[in-house]
Design an enzyme around this catalytic site. Structure first.
Site, PDB file in Angstrom:
ATOM      1  CG  PHE A 123     -10.222 -23.384 -23.993  1.00  0.00           C
ATOM      2  CD1 PHE A 123     -11.583 -23.245 -24.251  1.00  0.00           C
ATOM      3  CD2 PHE A 123      -9.622 -22.481 -23.124  1.00  0.00           C
ATOM      4  CE1 PHE A 123     -12.326 -22.231 -23.667  1.00  0.00           C
ATOM      5  CE2 PHE A 123     -10.349 -21.458 -22.535  1.00  0.00           C
ATOM      6  CZ  PHE A 123     -11.712 -21.332 -22.815  1.00  0.00           C
ATOM      7  CB  SER A 132      -4.219 -13.052 -14.718  1.00  0.00           C
ATOM      8  OG  SER A 132      -3.575 -14.144 -14.103  1.00  0.00           O
ATOM      9  CD  GLU A 363      -8.721 -25.567 -17.236  1.00  0.00           C
ATOM     10  OE1 GLU A 363      -9.857 -25.501 -16.761  1.00  0.00           O
ATOM     11  OE2 GLU A 363      -8.338 -26.486 -17.972  1.00  0.00           O
ATOM     12  N   GLY A 364      -6.821 -20.231 -14.653  1.00  0.00           N
ATOM     13  CA  GLY A 364      -7.000 -19.182 -13.651  1.00  0.00           C
ATOM     14  C   GLY A 364      -6.106 -19.447 -12.462  1.00  0.00           C
TER      15      GLY A 364
END
Ligand code: COS
Length: 381
Positions: A123, A132, A363-364
């Site tokens: 991904f 971010s 993933e953040g």
């Protein structure tokens, strides 16, 4: 409210635990040192249905719920968080999005082999200047007849070297900002598509992370996922599910830290007693256990909301924020309980700390999770 797991969920948990102990544990220390990708393990995980757990059987998956996926992720990550992240990316960032938004052609051609574990997915959202701040996608995709031509670069891509299929976010209409981003599925070997070297990481060392490059890379228009301009929504919706997977990965590391601490504290003697008899150690163990249970409840809540098709993005952010924080804390406490032994490779807990740290970043980041949570609350009518 029912906290019991179903027969099926218990069975998945047990088979994941057995697999992790028998097939992953024997080589996890060596792979952490050599940073070698666990090819055979991933192949076997695919054969057992762990690489497409939530995909429906008609698309080649195991047709299980998110709770089962969380249980399996915890068991795998307890033994090896590198295996956990490889599995998580394929399941929640790649398969889930393709099943939800892909055409029949995409599902038959790409999702089915991914869900069966015959192929591996990646991904690709992050870029050198869009981490971010993911809305600032510089990778461009220009329409040219039946193709899109991609140019640009991606960073920090898990499974970047070993994947077969890549979901890539790129800008198709700059004027529309994040509503001008689209998602494409690109096959390894497509001319103009390359990757950088494997990053030498602090933790999750046997998973491969690298940059991707696109130079006039032609992608057929059938490989556009969902619609033009829906790429950012695709990424955000997919990451919501991904964050549950990473929360479970962090939980696995935290549980491993607790288990190692309990075991060691019952063996180690000091001042004429096993250290488990000292209140200083007992309190550390109690604190770890309470935090792990709280993180588990948040994670199962997010998973249950997702399974019942309710809104879950805030809860997924909460689960990831808290589970990743307590994973780092649990690993640090495990090292403290082990003293000097905790600082050397032989006792594993130093790896738990190295592996845990990334769960607060990918993933953040934790800061992004706080943005997502606070915005959800402040925007509530
Ligand atoms: N789920 C669904 N949609 C979301 C979302 C979420 N968790 N978070 C944001 N969005 C949507 C917003 O609703 C908004 O949609 P509309 O413009 O259609 O109304 C859009 O995304 C942009 O959101 P916002 O206006 O809040 O933009 P910002 O740039 O201020 O913030 C953040 C966007 C920071 C939330 C987003 O860029 C993000 O999540 N960044 C982290 C990315 C990440 O996880 N990277 C890891 C890569 S994989 S290792």
């Amino acid at each position: 409210m029912n906290f019991d797991l179903t027969e099926e969920q218990l069975m998945i948990q047990e088979s994941a635990r057995d697999f992790a102990q028998a097939e992953i544990a024997p080589t996890s220390v060596q792979r952490d040192i050599s940073a070698e990708f666990p090819y055979d393990i991933i192949k076997k995980l695919g054969e057992l249905g762990f690489m497409g757990m939530m995909v429906s059987p008609e698309n080649g998956g195991a047709g299980l719920d998110t709770i089962s996926y969380v249980l399996a992720m915890i068991e795998m990550s307890k033994v090896d968080a590198s295996v956990g992240v490889i599995m998580s990316v394929n399941n929640s960032l790649v398969c889930h999005g393709l099943e939800k938004y892909g055409t029949d052609y995409i599902k038959q051609t790409y999702l089915t082999p991914l869900a069966k574990g015959e192929k591996l997915g990646a991904f690709a959202l992050s870029e050198p200047e869009a981490g971010s701040d993911a809305t600032k996608q510089k990778t461009m995709a220009d329409k040219d007849g039946d193709y899109y031509i991609l140019n640009g670069m991606k960073n920090w891509i898990t499974n970047g070297i070993n994947a077969d299929y890549y979901l890539v976010m790129a800008t198709t209409d700059k004027a529309k900002g994040h509503h001008g981003i689209s998602t494409f599925l690109i096959e390894k070997g497509t001319p103009g598509f390359g990757h950088g070297k494997k990053e030498d990481k602090l933790g999750i060392r046997s998973s491969d992370t690298c940059s991707l490059t696109f130079e006039n890379c032609r992608v057929p228009k059938e490989n556009l996922i969902w619609d033009e301009g829906k790429g950012f929504s695709f990424a955000m919706n997919t990451l919501n599910g991904g964050r549950i997977g990473i929360a479970a990965q962090a939980l696995g590391i935290a549980e491993a830290s607790l288990q190692a601490s309990v075991k060691y504290s019952k063996e180690r003697k000091a001042f004429g007693n096993t250290i488990s008899n000292f209140q200083a150690i007992q309190f550390k163990i109690a604190d770890m256990a309470v935090k792990i249970d709280a993180a588990k409840l948040l994670t199962f809540k997010a998973a249950a909301l997702k399974d019942s098709e309710k809104k879950y993005y805030k809860e997924a952010a909460m689960a990831k924020l808290y589970s990743s924080k307590i994973a780092v804390e649990a690993a640090l406490e495990a090292i403290q309980i082990h003293g000097g032994y905790g600082y050397v490779r032989e006792y594993l807990v130093e790896r738990y700390l190295r592996d845990a740290k990334i769960t607060e970043i990918y993933e953040g980041t934790s800061e992004i999770q706080k943005m997502v949570i606070s915005r959800a609350l402040l925007d509530e009518k």
